[in-house]
Write a protein that holds these residues in place. Sequence first.
Motif, PDB file in Angstrom:
ATOM      1  N   MET A  62       0.834  -1.201   0.000  1.00  0.00           N
ATOM      2  CA  MET A  62       0.000   0.000   0.000  1.00  0.00           C
ATOM      3  C   MET A  62       0.869   1.252   0.000  1.00  0.00           C
ATOM      4  O   MET A  62       1.928   1.293   0.635  1.00  0.00           O
ATOM      5  CB  MET A  62      -0.929  -0.001   1.219  1.00  0.00           C
ATOM      6  N   GLU A  66      -2.654   5.654   0.702  1.00  0.00           N
ATOM      7  CA  GLU A  66      -3.654   4.617   0.957  1.00  0.00           C
ATOM      8  C   GLU A  66      -3.677   4.223   2.430  1.00  0.00           C
ATOM      9  O   GLU A  66      -4.740   4.008   3.016  1.00  0.00           O
ATOM     10  CB  GLU A  66      -3.362   3.392   0.089  1.00  0.00           C
ATOM     11  N   THR A  69      -5.391   6.977   4.449  1.00  0.00           N
ATOM     12  CA  THR A  69      -6.850   6.925   4.269  1.00  0.00           C
ATOM     13  C   THR A  69      -7.454   5.806   5.111  1.00  0.00           C
ATOM     14  O   THR A  69      -8.498   5.985   5.752  1.00  0.00           O
ATOM     15  CB  THR A  69      -7.191   6.709   2.783  1.00  0.00           C
ATOM     16  N   TYR A  70      -6.792   4.644   5.123  1.00  0.00           N
ATOM     17  CA  TYR A  70      -7.302   3.521   5.908  1.00  0.00           C
ATOM     18  C   TYR A  70      -7.247   3.822   7.404  1.00  0.00           C
ATOM     19  O   TYR A  70      -8.215   3.596   8.140  1.00  0.00           O
ATOM     20  CB  TYR A  70      -6.507   2.260   5.610  1.00  0.00           C
TER      21      TYR A  70
END
Length: 271
Positions: A62, A66, A69-70
């Motif tokens: 990732m 990303e 965001t997670y």
Amino acid sequence: MNQYFTTGEFAKLWGVKKQTLFHYDEIGIFKPAIKKPNGYRYYSYQQFEVFGVISVLKEMGMSLQEIKTYLDSRSPEQLIHLFSQKIDQIDREIEHLKTLKQIMHEKVEMTKRATSLIGDEIELKQMEAEYFMISPKLNQFNHREFFDHLSEFMKREDFNSYTTWDSVGVMIDPQRLAKKEYLDYTHFYSRIEDVTQAQMVFLKPKGLYLVAYHRGSYDTTYQTYDRMIEFAKQNNLEFLGYSYEEFILDEISVIGYDNYLTQIQIQVQLK
């Protein structure tokens, strides 16, 4: 401050550089628990596990964006969704690696065979049927246009997804063969196994083939074709269908066209 780690101490715990922690702070993915006016950063022991999550997600491929965001919206449901996606991705990568392994095995065996050839052998072989992915029909072209067509063929989505061989071969139709237009190729081709999703599939027929090997530049393949014609005459054979050319030794294993070894196959039958 005993319950906090300095930047250097926290970086040492994870085996990373302090600059990594500075960068993570700057982009907002992992901020220190305390940041003093003098710029000193301190990390709490609770943050140890959070950094571990970041490391795991990075290992999964990732990007930092990303991961951010997670982390900003993580939940059990988000984890299930994310990991399910990654499992599917890993399965695809495993299949891709298996294909690469098979390609390398085939290349090794073909190269071993090639190094044992003198270069002027002609033989008759019973060949099994094969499926090819082929290009649209090629018309007369110059060298520049040849590589333009080749580039277009190799950029096709199904080329990377479904081919099982590293090289691209060329086909010459019977009409051009009869006119001895040996550089006027009709199609590019590449072997495939999954015929359901590839475009423009061609079935190379099962049967008896005349197989010859040409050493040198493709500009001189006419010499080998002439030898194949003479061999066919002497053995009362006639050509059927296309000729199929592919490099056995090429730039990956030798230096320069003069050292290339090209295999040429043409289906034949007794007159």
